[in-house]
Design a protein around this motif. Structure first.
Motif, PDB file in Angstrom:
ATOM      1  N   THR A  87       0.839  -1.192   0.000  1.00 30.24           N
ATOM      2  CA  THR A  87       0.000   0.000   0.000  1.00 30.24           C
ATOM      3  C   THR A  87       0.875   1.243   0.000  1.00 30.24           C
ATOM      4  OG1 THR A  87      -1.763   1.182   1.157  1.00 30.24           O
ATOM      5  CG2 THR A  87      -0.236  -0.049   2.532  1.00 30.24           C
ATOM      6  N   GLY A  88       0.361   2.342  -0.496  1.00 25.52           N
ATOM      7  CA  GLY A  88       1.124   3.586  -0.500  1.00 25.52           C
ATOM      8  C   GLY A  88       0.466   4.620  -1.393  1.00 25.52           C
ATOM      9  N   PRO A  89       0.989   5.863  -1.365  1.00 27.63           N
ATOM     10  CA  PRO A  89       0.465   6.894  -2.261  1.00 27.63           C
ATOM     11  C   PRO A  89       0.715   6.501  -3.716  1.00 27.63           C
ATOM     12  CG  PRO A  89       1.799   7.854  -0.515  1.00 27.63           C
ATOM     13  CD  PRO A  89       2.009   6.380  -0.451  1.00 27.63           C
ATOM     14  N   LEU A  90      -0.242   6.812  -4.567  1.00 27.60           N
ATOM     15  CA  LEU A  90      -0.179   6.388  -5.968  1.00 27.60           C
ATOM     16  C   LEU A  90       1.114   6.835  -6.652  1.00 27.60           C
ATOM     17  CD1 LEU A  90      -1.627   5.196  -8.489  1.00 27.60           C
ATOM     18  CD2 LEU A  90      -2.531   7.477  -8.891  1.00 27.60           C
ATOM     19  N   VAL A  91       1.475   8.115  -6.471  1.00 27.45           N
ATOM     20  CA  VAL A  91       2.658   8.639  -7.158  1.00 27.45           C
ATOM     21  C   VAL A  91       3.921   7.901  -6.711  1.00 27.45           C
ATOM     22  CG1 VAL A  91       4.080  10.677  -7.515  1.00 27.45           C
ATOM     23  CG2 VAL A  91       1.596  10.886  -7.501  1.00 27.45           C
ATOM     24  N   ASP A  92       4.016   7.651  -5.414  1.00 30.44           N
ATOM     25  CA  ASP A  92       5.191   6.938  -4.905  1.00 30.44           C
ATOM     26  C   ASP A  92       5.297   5.559  -5.531  1.00 30.44           C
ATOM     27  OD1 ASP A  92       5.278   9.143  -3.382  1.00 30.44           O
ATOM     28  OD2 ASP A  92       5.226   8.132  -1.430  1.00 30.44           O
ATOM     29  N   LEU A  93       4.158   4.877  -5.626  1.00 28.75           N
ATOM     30  CA  LEU A  93       4.173   3.521  -6.183  1.00 28.75           C
ATOM     31  C   LEU A  93       4.567   3.554  -7.655  1.00 28.75           C
ATOM     32  CD1 LEU A  93       0.905   2.188  -4.543  1.00 28.75           C
ATOM     33  CD2 LEU A  93       3.219   1.379  -4.046  1.00 28.75           C
ATOM     34  N   LEU A  94       4.033   4.533  -8.373  1.00 32.20           N
ATOM     35  CA  LEU A  94       4.287   4.593  -9.817  1.00 32.20           C
ATOM     36  C   LEU A  94       5.733   4.954 -10.129  1.00 32.20           C
ATOM     37  CD1 LEU A  94       1.052   6.290 -11.196  1.00 32.20           C
ATOM     38  CD2 LEU A  94       1.838   3.966 -11.633  1.00 32.20           C
ATOM     39  N   THR A  95       6.381   5.674  -9.214  1.00 32.73           N
ATOM     40  CA  THR A  95       7.746   6.096  -9.500  1.00 32.73           C
ATOM     41  C   THR A  95       8.761   5.257  -8.733  1.00 32.73           C
ATOM     42  OG1 THR A  95       7.473   7.801  -7.824  1.00 32.73           O
ATOM     43  CG2 THR A  95       7.168   8.474 -10.114  1.00 32.73           C
ATOM     44  N   ASP A  96       8.320   4.088  -8.278  1.00 33.85           N
ATOM     45  CA  ASP A  96       9.231   3.193  -7.562  1.00 33.85           C
ATOM     46  C   ASP A  96       9.348   1.902  -8.357  1.00 33.85           C
ATOM     47  OD1 ASP A  96      10.594   1.509  -5.929  1.00 33.85           O
ATOM     48  OD2 ASP A  96       9.124   1.529  -4.293  1.00 33.85           O
ATOM     49  N   HIS A  97      10.481   1.731  -9.052  1.00 33.80           N
ATOM     50  CA  HIS A  97      10.606   0.562  -9.924  1.00 33.80           C
ATOM     51  C   HIS A  97      10.694  -0.732  -9.124  1.00 33.80           C
ATOM     52  CE1 HIS A  97      14.870   0.990  -8.916  1.00 33.80           C
ATOM     53  NE2 HIS A  97      14.963  -0.283  -9.214  1.00 33.80           N
ATOM     54  N   GLY A  98      10.958  -0.624  -7.815  1.00 35.98           N
ATOM     55  CA  GLY A  98      11.057  -1.821  -6.988  1.00 35.98           C
ATOM     56  C   GLY A  98       9.700  -2.288  -6.479  1.00 35.98           C
ATOM     57  N   SER A  99       8.637  -1.531  -6.795  1.00 37.30           N
ATOM     58  CA  SER A  99       7.328  -1.874  -6.237  1.00 37.30           C
ATOM     59  C   SER A  99       6.530  -2.757  -7.189  1.00 37.30           C
ATOM     60  CB  SER A  99       6.557  -0.583  -5.962  1.00 37.30           C
ATOM     61  OG  SER A  99       5.173  -0.827  -6.012  1.00 37.30           O
ATOM     62  N   PRO A 100       6.196  -3.963  -6.792  1.00 36.93           N
ATOM     63  CA  PRO A 100       5.378  -4.816  -7.670  1.00 36.93           C
ATOM     64  C   PRO A 100       4.026  -4.170  -7.972  1.00 36.93           C
ATOM     65  CG  PRO A 100       6.236  -6.080  -5.806  1.00 36.93           C
ATOM     66  CD  PRO A 100       6.543  -4.638  -5.533  1.00 36.93           C
ATOM     67  N   LEU A 101       3.438  -3.514  -6.964  1.00 33.13           N
ATOM     68  CA  LEU A 101       2.140  -2.862  -7.209  1.00 33.13           C
ATOM     69  C   LEU A 101       2.317  -1.711  -8.195  1.00 33.13           C
ATOM     70  CD1 LEU A 101      -0.821  -2.306  -6.764  1.00 33.13           C
ATOM     71  CD2 LEU A 101      -0.283  -1.237  -4.581  1.00 33.13           C
ATOM     72  N   GLY A 102       3.407  -0.953  -8.030  1.00 32.70           N
ATOM     73  CA  GLY A 102       3.702   0.128  -8.961  1.00 32.70           C
ATOM     74  C   GLY A 102       3.826  -0.403 -10.373  1.00 32.70           C
ATOM     75  N   ARG A 103       4.513  -1.532 -10.512  1.00 33.04           N
ATOM     76  CA  ARG A 103       4.669  -2.124 -11.852  1.00 33.04           C
ATOM     77  C   ARG A 103       3.323  -2.601 -12.388  1.00 33.04           C
ATOM     78  NH1 ARG A 103       9.613  -4.437 -10.638  1.00 33.04           N
ATOM     79  NH2 ARG A 103       8.658  -6.399 -10.034  1.00 33.04           N
ATOM     80  N   ALA A 104       2.534  -3.220 -11.499  1.00 37.78           N
ATOM     81  CA  ALA A 104       1.224  -3.722 -11.944  1.00 37.78           C
ATOM     82  C   ALA A 104       0.331  -2.568 -12.385  1.00 37.78           C
ATOM     83  CB  ALA A 104       0.562  -4.507 -10.820  1.00 37.78           C
ATOM     84  N   LEU A 105       0.538  -1.396 -11.780  1.00 37.90           N
ATOM     85  CA  LEU A 105      -0.294  -0.241 -12.133  1.00 37.90           C
ATOM     86  C   LEU A 105       0.053   0.348 -13.493  1.00 37.90           C
ATOM     87  CD1 LEU A 105      -0.424   1.544  -8.670  1.00 37.90           C
ATOM     88  CD2 LEU A 105      -2.412   0.851 -10.006  1.00 37.90           C
ATOM     89  N   GLN A 106       1.289   0.092 -13.941  1.00 40.69           N
ATOM     90  CA  GLN A 106       1.702   0.623 -15.244  1.00 40.69           C
ATOM     91  C   GLN A 106       0.964  -0.113 -16.355  1.00 40.69           C
ATOM     92  OE1 GLN A 106       3.734   3.065 -15.633  1.00 40.69           O
ATOM     93  NE2 GLN A 106       5.136   3.136 -13.866  1.00 40.69           N
ATOM     94  N   PRO A 107       0.485   0.628 -17.319  1.00 41.14           N
ATOM     95  CA  PRO A 107      -0.148  -0.066 -18.439  1.00 41.14           C
ATOM     96  C   PRO A 107       0.914  -0.838 -19.221  1.00 41.14           C
ATOM     97  CG  PRO A 107      -0.002   2.288 -18.867  1.00 41.14           C
ATOM     98  CD  PRO A 107       0.487   2.082 -17.481  1.00 41.14           C
ATOM     99  N   ARG A 108       0.572  -1.999 -19.688  1.00 40.22           N
ATOM    100  CA  ARG A 108       1.507  -2.795 -20.481  1.00 40.22           C
ATOM    101  C   ARG A 108       0.973  -2.888 -21.887  1.00 40.22           C
ATOM    102  NH1 ARG A 108       5.717  -5.586 -18.345  1.00 40.22           N
ATOM    103  NH2 ARG A 108       6.140  -4.758 -16.263  1.00 40.22           N
ATOM    104  N   ARG A 109       1.724  -2.402 -22.807  1.00 43.06           N
ATOM    105  CA  ARG A 109       1.280  -2.492 -24.184  1.00 43.06           C
ATOM    106  C   ARG A 109       2.307  -3.292 -24.959  1.00 43.06           C
ATOM    107  NH1 ARG A 109      -0.745   3.008 -23.478  1.00 43.06           N
ATOM    108  NH2 ARG A 109      -2.667   2.596 -22.339  1.00 43.06           N
ATOM    109  N   GLY A 110       1.949  -3.697 -26.147  1.00 44.16           N
ATOM    110  CA  GLY A 110       2.898  -4.391 -27.002  1.00 44.16           C
ATOM    111  C   GLY A 110       3.948  -3.411 -27.482  1.00 44.16           C
ATOM    112  N   PHE A 111       5.098  -3.911 -27.883  1.00 43.07           N
ATOM    113  CA  PHE A 111       6.125  -3.000 -28.412  1.00 43.07           C
ATOM    114  C   PHE A 111       6.815  -3.654 -29.600  1.00 43.07           C
ATOM    115  CE2 PHE A 111       7.720  -5.271 -24.713  1.00 43.07           C
ATOM    116  CZ  PHE A 111       8.824  -5.930 -25.216  1.00 43.07           C
ATOM    117  N   ALA A 112       7.440  -2.809 -30.403  1.00 40.78           N
ATOM    118  CA  ALA A 112       8.109  -3.299 -31.602  1.00 40.78           C
ATOM    119  C   ALA A 112       9.404  -4.016 -31.229  1.00 40.78           C
ATOM    120  CB  ALA A 112       8.409  -2.119 -32.518  1.00 40.78           C
ATOM    121  N   ALA A 113       9.890  -4.857 -32.123  1.00 43.60           N
ATOM    122  CA  ALA A 113      11.141  -5.568 -31.867  1.00 43.60           C
ATOM    123  C   ALA A 113      12.309  -4.630 -32.163  1.00 43.60           C
ATOM    124  CB  ALA A 113      11.231  -6.805 -32.744  1.00 43.60           C
ATOM    125  N   ALA A 114      13.389  -4.800 -31.385  1.00 48.18           N
ATOM    126  CA  ALA A 114      14.574  -3.972 -31.600  1.00 48.18           C
ATOM    127  C   ALA A 114      15.325  -4.459 -32.834  1.00 48.18           C
ATOM    128  CB  ALA A 114      15.469  -4.036 -30.378  1.00 48.18           C
TER     129      ALA A 114
END
Ligand SMILES: Nc1ncnc2c1ncn2[C@@H]1O[C@H](COP(=O)(O)OP(=O)(O)OP(=O)(O)O)[C@@H](O)[C@H]1O
Ligand SMILES: [Mg+2]
Lengths: 239, 352
Positions: free
Chosen positions: B222-249
């Motif tokens: 649990t935590g403030p939304l902004v903190d979670l979104l800007t914390d790469h170590g947070s699983p919840l923060g990561r889950a909150l990020q939208p995941r879209r498809g991306f092109a191949a490098a």
């Protein structure tokens, strides 16, 4: 009217003249309407609360009482499973105790009401069961008392289903009144049995059939109209 | 204000019993929107029903403005319920009542006079922007309009707490946004405490001040939304990020998954990183948005660099966090991302 010819009972084929049919059928029809009317009044007054109660003592209801639900459900099932003729015959002592007689309209009303209450209780229970549980949750969360919830949320939402069931019930009661006619309860059924069946009076038989068919058709149309009227979606989308 | 203290809910008895909520603790302040997310079966709806007192907690308490509601006797529970307004999924309106009559329901239950009901309902109808639909029946309302009726009904008794269980689930994105905006506006105007339960992460990013993730009856993060979104170590923060498809490098380039890891990432960071590394950067996919005035999001980049360490160091300079081989990262994050070439996000030259 009958004469003994050669040892056998001879029933003359003297059909009631068409001109005399109204005099015979109208009072009988009035008796049928009266009988069904009294029974339906009793059925509505007793069956409605009973159906609401039955629904709410069931598991998941507003005041669960599983044992009361089982007992009530069992009694109603027994009432529903007996063919009406047998129910009527088997409760004669009870009927006589209540009405002091076992023939006539008063005597017919007792078994008809019992069968009708059992029938209608199930109709109400069934109608309430089709109301989504989320509606009841909304009503509870809105601070409703059990009585308020039963009235406005459960019954209020179930009104079209109850009226649909009521239509079926009225038709069943007309049928029961004809059966009750066999114990001299009067009404159109009594006429059909004594004239049409026992005297082979085809004119009367045909007339009673026509009247019953017309009545049932009328009840059905009226019931459908009523259901339409109390269902906003059906009422407003007619145009 | 609402606080949950060691809230526990167990269904059944003895060997068959299941603990659906296991010693939950959290506090939501006045004017705050607290989102609860979690997978199906986590206990979210059970939590909602314990908060609005439709279910009694097995132990622990629900405290509203200093009063413990969960221990009230049955008789006073009904009055206590009126202090919490609930918005249900798909509104759950009475089908034979108009919008106005639905909103009037809690007032009727309370025994308010018809005159007062009329005035209050008129107020509420305007408040949620449904004036012309006041006399429509539920079947004549769109999902969003029906949900507005549900919100107005929940507010009828001027509650201090607004509880929403999947209030926007099943609505299309635009309608969801308009309902979310309405709730945010109401929160500000009425100083409401809002507990917003949903499994939709997109909606959480739009509405929440704070977030908790419920899993198997426990709050795992649990935590403030902004903190979670800007914390790469947070699983919840990561889950909150939208995941879209991306092109191949391109051949030879590594695929980097980069997240905004601080509140002050410069807007031209791609160009700066490219310049610092002296290699071109291909933008393969990205999702960036402003939450509470702070840029958050993630990007998938194609970078041909000598060493991973060098890239990471440069990213960190701009408040970003990166992992090479986004394919692995995407799978580790628990959300499978198909490696389709995305037509919507073309690969761009980062450096001129
Ligand atoms: N009345 C009940 N009796 C027994 N178990 C229940 C009862 N209500 C819910 N549960 C169980 O509690 C668990 C959590 O259910 P709940 O409805 O709270 O989940 P949820 O997080 O809201 O899921 P969803 O996202 O699917 O709505 C489930 O495993 C469910 O089977
Ligand atoms: Mg749920």
């Amino acid at each position: 009217m009958s004469a003994v010819v050669g040892g056998a009972i001879y029933v003359p084929r003297a059909d009631v003249p068409v001109a005399e049919l109204p005099a015979l059928l109208l009072p009988a029809y009035g008796e049928t309407v009266l009988m069904v009317g009294i029974v339906m009044a009793i059925v509505l007054v007793v069956g409605t609360p009973l159906g609401v109660l039955l629904h709410n003592v069931a598991p998941g209801g507003l005041f669960e009482r599983p044992s009361l639900h089982a007992v009530l459900g069992w009694i109603i099932s027994v009432g529903r499973s007996l063919p009406f003729l047998i129910l009527m015959a088997s409760i004669v002592p009870f009927t006589r105790f209540i009405t002091g007689t076992n023939i006539g309209i008063a005597a017919a009303v007792v078994p008809m009401s019992l069968a009708g209450i059992a029938f209608f209780t199930r109709i109400v229970e069934n109608a309430l069961r089709s109301v989504p549980p989320s509606i009841v949750r909304v009503a509870r969360a809105s601070g409703g008392s059990n009585l308020q919830i039963m009235r406005s949320a459960q019954f209020g939402e179930a009104v079209p289903a109850v009226l649909g069931g009521l239509t079926i019930q009225v038709i069943a009661m007309i049928e029961y009144s004809a059966i009750a006619g066999t114990i001299g309860a009067g009404g159109i059924g009594y006429v059909a049995v004594t004239y049409g069946y026992q005297r082979f009076d085809n004119t009367v038989m045909l007339a009673t059939i026509l009247i019953l068919v017309a009545t049932v058709a009328f009840v059905q149309v009226a019931g459908d109209r009523l259901v339409r009227w109390v269902t906003p979606q059906k009422r407003l989308q007619r145009a | 204000m609402i606080s949950l203290l060691e809230l526990t809910k167990t269904y059944g008895r003895g060997a068959d019993s299941v603990t659906v909520l296991d010693r939950l603790n959290f506090e939501v302040g006045a004017g705050e929107i607290f989102a609860v997310t979690g997978p199906s079966g986590a206990g979210k709806s059970t939590l909602a029903q314990c908060i609005n007192l439709l279910e009694r907690p097995t132990s622990g308490s629900v405290v509203v403005n200093g009063e413990d509601l969960s221990s009230l006797p049955e008789k006073r529970l009904r009055a206590a319920r009126r202090r919490i307004g609930t918005v249900f999924q798909s509104a759950s309106l009475l089908s034979r009542r108009t919008a106005s009559e639905n909103i009037a329901l809690p007032l009727e239950y309370l025994g308010v006079t018809p005159g007062e009901i009329k005035a209050r309902v008129g107020e509420l109808i305007d408040r949620v922007g449904l004036g012309p639909k006041a006399h429509s029946y539920p079947f004549q309302l769109s999902g969003g309009q029906a949900q507005r009726v549900g919100i107005a009904r929940a507010l009828a008794l001027r509650p201090a707490i607004l509880l929403a269980d999947e209030a926007t689930s099943g609505l299309d994105p635009d309608t969801t946004s308009s309902v979310v905006e309405l709730l945010k506006q109401l929160r500000t105007d009425l100083d409401l405490t809002v507990v917003f339960i949903t499994h939709e992460m997109d909606t959480v990013r739009q509405i929440a001040d704070s977030v908790a993730r419920l899993e198997r009856g426990q709050i795992v993060e649990t935590g403030p939304l902004v903190d979670l979104l800007t914390d790469h170590g947070s699983p919840l923060g990561r889950a909150l990020q939208p995941r879209r498809g991306f092109a191949a490098a391109d051949d030879g380039a590594a695929t980097w998954y980069v997240t905004y890891d601080s509140a002050d990432v410069p807007g031209d960071w791609i160009q700066r990183v490219s310049a610092d590394l002296a290699v071109p950067i291909h933008l393969l996919g990205a999702s960036v948005e402003t939450v509470h005035g702070i840029n958050t999001g993630s990007a998938t980049l194609g970078i041909t660099a000598r060493s991973d360490e060098a890239v990471q160091a440069v990213l960190a300079r701009y408040g970003l966090s990166g992992t090479p081989d986004a394919r692995r990262e995407a799978t580790a994050g628990g959300v499978p991302v198909s490696l389709v070439r995305s037509g919507a996000v073309p690969a761009l030259e980062g450096a001129a």
